[in-house]
Design an enzyme around this catalytic site. Structure first.
Site, short mmCIF file in Angstrom:
data_model
loop_
_atom_site.label_atom_id
_atom_site.label_comp_id
_atom_site.label_asym_id
_atom_site.label_seq_id
_atom_site.Cartn_x
_atom_site.Cartn_y
_atom_site.Cartn_z
N HIS A 1 0.86 -1.18 0.00
CA HIS A 1 0.00 0.00 0.00
C HIS A 1 0.90 1.23 0.00
CE1 HIS A 1 -3.70 2.15 2.01
NE2 HIS A 1 -3.13 2.90 1.08
N HIS B 1 -9.55 1.06 -1.26
CA HIS B 1 -9.53 1.72 0.04
C HIS B 1 -10.94 1.66 0.63
CE1 HIS B 1 -5.76 3.27 -1.37
NE2 HIS B 1 -5.60 4.10 -0.35
N GLU C 1 -11.24 3.62 6.26
CA GLU C 1 -10.25 4.53 6.86
C GLU C 1 -11.04 5.67 7.49
OE1 GLU C 1 -6.43 7.33 5.57
OE2 GLU C 1 -7.88 6.69 4.06
N ASP D 1 1.55 7.20 2.01
CA ASP D 1 2.14 8.37 1.35
C ASP D 1 3.30 8.85 2.22
OD1 ASP D 1 0.01 9.07 -0.88
OD2 ASP D 1 -1.12 8.61 0.94
#
Length: 355
Positions: A34, A214, A217, A296
């Site tokens: 990921h 995704h 989250e 990220d």
């Protein structure tokens, strides 16, 4: 088809109950499943490419870019993320970005990675699909040749854009589908449920793509159910809100659908207030197939090893737990079982010989 479950066997490995030191975690062979390539754009490279391509940024220095990385939620991050992506304009830019990430993989002993790219981030502003993917693929080939790093490519759709835009992107990808292992779904989760993209994912599966998304989250557990039941995903990216639904927890344990959890990202985006509140080990202890990823990394404070370190600072992480997380990262990948067994062999050999 959920990635095959290869049961962990750590019998005979010494010191499994010892706490995992930073040295142990740093050298641990691992996979990353990921990772958003645009999210690996460092402030230094962003500044360099802005100058090279004469792109005007609202930042006067690398320090100002770093100072902008204060997020209150997913959208506040995405606003900065898309601004940074504007510096990527040529095939060489995408090569440099990808090469930079692979250098971090080498440093963190990442043996295999399945990196995601968002073509719409760039095609929406006039950059050709071929420009984006050609630079990435060239860097992937060089990383394999120079460092022996195995890699697969996942194409994500931006969920805040329309399903029609996603379908157009899927069509654009077809000449490259032998180079793309899977499609995924990312960007703004709230208000954009997986059900919005049911037809796109059905078409992707008929084209031979594997599928991830995704969910869970910022979005509720119902988004995880939608990703499973409507998109037929093989992996859930994030998924940490599954613990709000006991039935879902049972289902994930029984099916062993992997959850690609990103600890530093979850804290930086206020999914959890502190790392000590993160539920990764609760999910692991419940028998779910979770592993650590960086999401990220340049925006959220660290690459893969940094995520392992942050967890070890907040929890008493044993060698056995670290091995299980790394084991899950390999077995949840989209490589062959023979390749998985090769990497698992490296993992066990490392643990046996670590002093």
């Amino acid at each position: 088809m959920i990635p095959s479950v290869i049961a962990p066997d750590f019998s005979g490995i010494p010191k499994l109950n010892e706490l995992a030191s930073r040295d142990f975690l740093a050298g641990l062979p691992k996979a990353e499943l990921h990772l958003h390539l645009d999210g690996a754009l460092s402030p230094a490279l962003m500044f360099k490419l802005a100058q090279r391509n004469q792109v005007e940024l609202p930042y006067k220095s690398i320090a100002e870019i770093e100072a902008a990385y204060q997020f209150t939620n997913l959208q506040s991050f995405l606003d900065v993320y898309y601004r940074g992506a504007s510096v990527l304009n040529t095939e060489q830019d995408f090569y440099d970005l990808t090469r930079d990430y692979f250098a971090k993989c080498k440093a963190d002993n990442v043996q295999h990675t399945e990196l995601s790219f968002d073509p719409q981030t760039h095609t929406e502003r006039g950059i050709a699909f071929a420009t984006v993917i050609s630079g990435i693929l060239r860097a992937m080939a060089d990383a394999k040749k120079d460092w022996g790093i195995s890699a697969k490519l996942v194409m994500d759709f931006l969920r805040h854009l329309s399903a029609e835009s996603a379908m157009k992107t899927l069509e654009e990808s077809l000449p490259w589908k032998d180079k793309i292992i899977a499609v995924g779904l990312d960007s703004s989760e709230l208000g954009h449920p997986p059900s919005k993209f049911t037809e796109v994912f059905a078409r992707a599966r008929t084209e031979g793509y594997r599928v991830v998304a995704h969910a869970g989250e910022e979005g509720p557990p119902s988004y995880i159910w939608e990703a499973i039941e409507l998109l037929n995903v093989e992996r859930i990216d994030h998924g940490v809100r599954c613990d709000e639904d006991a039935k879902l927890m049972d289902y994930l344990r029984e099916t062993q659908i992997p959850l690609t959890v990103c600890p530093l990202s979850n804290v930086r985006l206020c999914v959890f207030d502190t790392m000590a509140e993160h539920n990764l080990f609760t999910l692991l202890d419940a028998g779910l197939r979770v592993m650590i990823n960086s999401d990220d990394p340049t925006y959220f404070g660290g690459y893969l090893n940094d995520n392992y370190f942050a967890l070890a600072d907040a929890f008493p992480v044993t060698r056995e737990q670290a091995l299980l997380l790394a084991h899950h990262s390999f077995t949840s990948s989209f490589i062959s079982d023979d390749e998985k067994l090769k990497f698992i062999g490296q993992l066990k050999n490392y643990a046996n010989n670590f002093q």
